[in-house]
Design a protein around this motif. Structure first.
Motif, mmCIF file in Angstrom:
data_model
loop_
_atom_site.group_PDB
_atom_site.id
_atom_site.type_symbol
_atom_site.label_atom_id
_atom_site.label_comp_id
_atom_site.label_asym_id
_atom_site.label_seq_id
_atom_site.Cartn_x
_atom_site.Cartn_y
_atom_site.Cartn_z
ATOM 1 N N ALA A 139 0.822 -1.213 0.000
ATOM 2 C CA ALA A 139 0.000 0.000 0.000
ATOM 3 C C ALA A 139 0.857 1.264 0.000
ATOM 4 C CB ALA A 139 -0.927 -0.002 1.208
ATOM 5 N N GLY A 140 2.165 1.106 -0.083
ATOM 6 C CA GLY A 140 3.048 2.265 -0.154
ATOM 7 C C GLY A 140 3.415 2.848 1.186
ATOM 8 N N ARG A 141 3.132 2.112 2.265
ATOM 9 C CA ARG A 141 3.465 2.599 3.596
ATOM 10 C C ARG A 141 4.069 1.454 4.415
ATOM 11 N NH1 ARG A 141 -0.381 6.003 7.791
ATOM 12 N NH2 ARG A 141 1.148 6.201 9.450
ATOM 13 N N PRO A 142 5.354 1.163 4.198
ATOM 14 C CA PRO A 142 5.984 0.100 4.988
ATOM 15 C C PRO A 142 5.871 0.402 6.471
ATOM 16 C CG PRO A 142 7.395 0.780 3.161
ATOM 17 C CD PRO A 142 6.272 1.771 3.224
ATOM 18 N N VAL A 143 5.498 -0.580 7.252
ATOM 19 C CA VAL A 143 5.332 -0.404 8.693
ATOM 20 C C VAL A 143 6.429 -1.171 9.415
ATOM 21 C CG1 VAL A 143 2.884 0.140 8.702
ATOM 22 C CG2 VAL A 143 3.590 -2.236 8.626
ATOM 23 N N GLU A 144 6.893 -0.619 10.525
ATOM 24 C CA GLU A 144 8.067 -1.155 11.204
ATOM 25 C C GLU A 144 7.734 -2.384 12.032
ATOM 26 O OE1 GLU A 144 10.478 2.161 13.023
ATOM 27 O OE2 GLU A 144 8.774 3.311 12.281
ATOM 28 N N PRO A 145 8.627 -3.391 12.000
ATOM 29 C CA PRO A 145 8.416 -4.580 12.835
ATOM 30 C C PRO A 145 8.275 -4.253 14.318
ATOM 31 C CG PRO A 145 10.105 -5.013 11.199
ATOM 32 C CD PRO A 145 9.792 -3.537 11.118
ATOM 33 N N GLY A 146 8.833 -3.120 14.755
ATOM 34 C CA GLY A 146 8.732 -2.730 16.155
ATOM 35 C C GLY A 146 7.313 -2.507 16.631
ATOM 36 N N LEU A 147 6.358 -2.426 15.712
ATOM 37 C CA LEU A 147 4.969 -2.259 16.134
ATOM 38 C C LEU A 147 4.439 -3.491 16.862
ATOM 39 C CD1 LEU A 147 3.407 -0.324 13.139
ATOM 40 C CD2 LEU A 147 3.763 0.498 15.459
ATOM 41 N N ALA A 148 5.182 -4.587 16.808
ATOM 42 C CA ALA A 148 4.805 -5.746 17.613
ATOM 43 C C ALA A 148 4.887 -5.427 19.097
ATOM 44 C CB ALA A 148 5.716 -6.928 17.290
ATOM 45 N N ALA A 149 5.536 -4.290 19.449
ATOM 46 C CA ALA A 149 5.675 -3.891 20.849
ATOM 47 C C ALA A 149 4.458 -3.143 21.375
ATOM 48 C CB ALA A 149 6.928 -3.022 21.023
ATOM 49 N N VAL A 150 3.419 -2.969 20.577
ATOM 50 C CA VAL A 150 2.197 -2.328 21.067
ATOM 51 C C VAL A 150 1.697 -3.082 22.290
ATOM 52 C CG1 VAL A 150 -0.224 -1.850 20.539
ATOM 53 C CG2 VAL A 150 1.526 -1.406 18.824
ATOM 54 N N ARG A 151 1.544 -2.364 23.404
ATOM 55 C CA ARG A 151 1.179 -3.010 24.668
ATOM 56 C C ARG A 151 -0.332 -3.157 24.840
ATOM 57 N NH1 ARG A 151 4.754 0.932 25.890
ATOM 58 N NH2 ARG A 151 3.103 2.238 26.765
ATOM 59 N N ALA A 152 -1.084 -2.265 24.255
ATOM 60 C CA ALA A 152 -2.526 -2.259 24.462
ATOM 61 C C ALA A 152 -3.181 -3.421 23.713
ATOM 62 C CB ALA A 152 -3.098 -0.932 23.952
ATOM 63 N N PRO A 153 -4.397 -3.828 24.131
ATOM 64 C CA PRO A 153 -5.166 -4.754 23.284
ATOM 65 C C PRO A 153 -5.289 -4.147 21.891
ATOM 66 C CG PRO A 153 -6.231 -4.448 25.417
ATOM 67 C CD PRO A 153 -5.135 -3.428 25.338
ATOM 68 N N ALA A 154 -4.955 -4.898 20.868
ATOM 69 C CA ALA A 154 -4.875 -4.332 19.523
ATOM 70 C C ALA A 154 -5.374 -5.331 18.490
ATOM 71 C CB ALA A 154 -3.438 -3.920 19.204
ATOM 72 N N ARG A 155 -5.732 -4.786 17.320
ATOM 73 C CA ARG A 155 -6.064 -5.588 16.156
ATOM 74 C C ARG A 155 -5.347 -5.004 14.938
ATOM 75 N NH1 ARG A 155 -7.185 -8.459 19.544
ATOM 76 N NH2 ARG A 155 -9.071 -9.726 19.896
ATOM 77 N N PHE A 156 -4.656 -5.901 14.224
ATOM 78 C CA PHE A 156 -3.932 -5.538 13.019
ATOM 79 C C PHE A 156 -4.803 -5.954 11.841
ATOM 80 C CE2 PHE A 156 -0.993 -5.755 16.420
ATOM 81 C CZ PHE A 156 0.045 -4.885 16.125
ATOM 82 N N ALA A 157 -5.248 -4.976 11.055
ATOM 83 C CA ALA A 157 -6.298 -5.204 10.063
ATOM 84 C C ALA A 157 -5.754 -5.185 8.645
ATOM 85 C CB ALA A 157 -7.382 -4.136 10.198
ATOM 86 N N ILE A 158 -6.299 -6.058 7.807
ATOM 87 C CA ILE A 158 -6.021 -6.062 6.369
ATOM 88 C C ILE A 158 -7.359 -6.065 5.636
ATOM 89 C CG2 ILE A 158 -4.910 -7.230 4.436
ATOM 90 C CD1 ILE A 158 -3.141 -8.712 6.379
ATOM 91 N N ALA A 159 -7.493 -5.175 4.652
ATOM 92 C CA ALA A 159 -8.664 -5.185 3.765
ATOM 93 C C ALA A 159 -8.308 -5.979 2.507
ATOM 94 C CB ALA A 159 -9.066 -3.768 3.400
ATOM 95 N N PHE A 160 -9.210 -6.824 2.087
ATOM 96 C CA PHE A 160 -9.008 -7.649 0.901
ATOM 97 C C PHE A 160 -10.076 -7.353 -0.148
ATOM 98 C CE2 PHE A 160 -7.051 -10.109 4.282
ATOM 99 C CZ PHE A 160 -5.900 -10.638 3.693
ATOM 100 N N ALA A 161 -9.652 -7.350 -1.408
ATOM 101 C CA ALA A 161 -10.575 -7.405 -2.537
ATOM 102 C C ALA A 161 -10.395 -8.796 -3.134
ATOM 103 C CB ALA A 161 -10.245 -6.324 -3.561
ATOM 104 N N GLY A 162 -11.336 -9.678 -2.859
ATOM 105 C CA GLY A 162 -11.098 -11.084 -3.171
ATOM 106 C C GLY A 162 -9.998 -11.598 -2.262
ATOM 107 N N ARG A 163 -8.920 -12.075 -2.876
ATOM 108 C CA ARG A 163 -7.776 -12.550 -2.094
ATOM 109 C C ARG A 163 -6.619 -11.555 -2.106
ATOM 110 N NH1 ARG A 163 -7.226 -19.031 -3.517
ATOM 111 N NH2 ARG A 163 -9.339 -19.639 -2.839
ATOM 112 N N VAL A 164 -6.825 -10.396 -2.696
ATOM 113 C CA VAL A 164 -5.752 -9.409 -2.842
ATOM 114 C C VAL A 164 -5.798 -8.428 -1.674
ATOM 115 C CG1 VAL A 164 -4.803 -7.582 -4.303
ATOM 116 C CG2 VAL A 164 -5.868 -9.604 -5.342
ATOM 117 N N PRO A 165 -4.712 -8.316 -0.905
ATOM 118 C CA PRO A 165 -4.694 -7.311 0.164
ATOM 119 C C PRO A 165 -4.545 -5.915 -0.426
ATOM 120 C CG PRO A 165 -2.581 -8.432 0.032
ATOM 121 C CD PRO A 165 -3.482 -9.116 -0.947
#
Length: 245
Positions: A139-165
């Motif tokens: 999507a043109g916005r690389p996100v850092e692996p360090g976001l795995a350090a989010v402490r709060a209850p969280a949800r990492f979301a992906i939108a799909f069109a068919g099987r394409v993210p």
């Protein structure tokens, strides 16, 4: 939701609680944050209390904290409307203003009330994974692996069109608030409803978890994103920028 019912300081404390930093120290009401895994200003800046009576003493406190970590001092002047004196003092001390940003808020129910684009499906995961990082990069916005350090209850979301993210987002909870981060949509899928569908999927999860309000940040030089969020039910709460020495 009327923005005059929202305390900007409450929004910023919720943002601090939902975004990772390796070190968070409270001194005289300030939140002093430093992070070795994320190169983001929010993770590496000092957030002031509601009132700053002595800007000079405050600046010295901030500078000692960051000097002790070999880092340059950064202050998140937020809400800017409440900290004009501090902002002027920091400018005179040689701190440059960068990343002018608006914080926006919405009632969770208001976001849920918007229509969903039916061509998209959303997957929510409790933690980040290779597919989420890859979708962000696509999507043109690389996100850092360090976001795995989010402490709060969280949800990492992906939108799909068919099987394409085609888009990603991150939702994290702090009390009645749900923070919205890392929103991005692939170039060929923008303005077709993917982002709104992501927001509503996050709002549904947040509502089920008891959150009644949502917040996000959008930089002032991105009016297109601000318009998208307004259409999704968000309104401006306050502004801020960072002062970097």
């Amino acid at each position: 939701m009327a923005t005059d019912q929202v305390d900007p300081h409450e929004v910023e404390r919720a943002a601090a609680a939902t975004w990772p930093a390796s070190t968070v120290r409270s001194e005289a009401g300030w939140l002093l944050r430093h992070c070795g895994v994320l190169d983001r200003k929010r993770s590496n800046s000092a957030l002031p209390p509601a009132a700053v009576d002595d800007p000079a003493a405050a600046a010295e406190r901030v500078e000692r904290f960051y000097a002790g970590r070999g880092a340059r001092p950064v202050v998140q002047v937020s809400p800017l409307e409440a900290h004009r004196e501090l902002d002027e003092f920091l400018a005179g001390r040689g701190y440059a203003a960068v990343a002018r940003t608006d914080a926006m808020v919405a009632g969770t129910a208001d976001v849920l009330a918007r229509a969903v684009a039916r061509e998209f499906a959303v997957r929510l995961d409790a933690g980040p994974h290779d597919g989420w990082f890859a979708a962000g990069a696509a999507a043109g916005r690389p996100v850092e692996p360090g976001l795995a350090a989010v402490r709060a209850p969280a949800r990492f979301a992906i939108a799909f069109a068919g099987r394409v993210p085609v888009g990603v987002g991150l939702f994290a909870l702090a009390g009645r608030w749900c923070g919205v981060y890392c929103m991005a949509t692939a170039a060929g899928w923008r303005r077709r409803g993917a982002a709104g569908t992501l927001l509503r999927a996050g709002a549904r999860w947040a509502a089920e978890a008891g959150a009644t309000r949502m917040f996000l940040q959008v930089e002032e030089d991105n009016p297109g994103a601000a318009l998208l969020y307004e259409r999704a039910g968000f309104a401006r709460s306050h502004g801020y920028h960072y002062r970097v020495r």
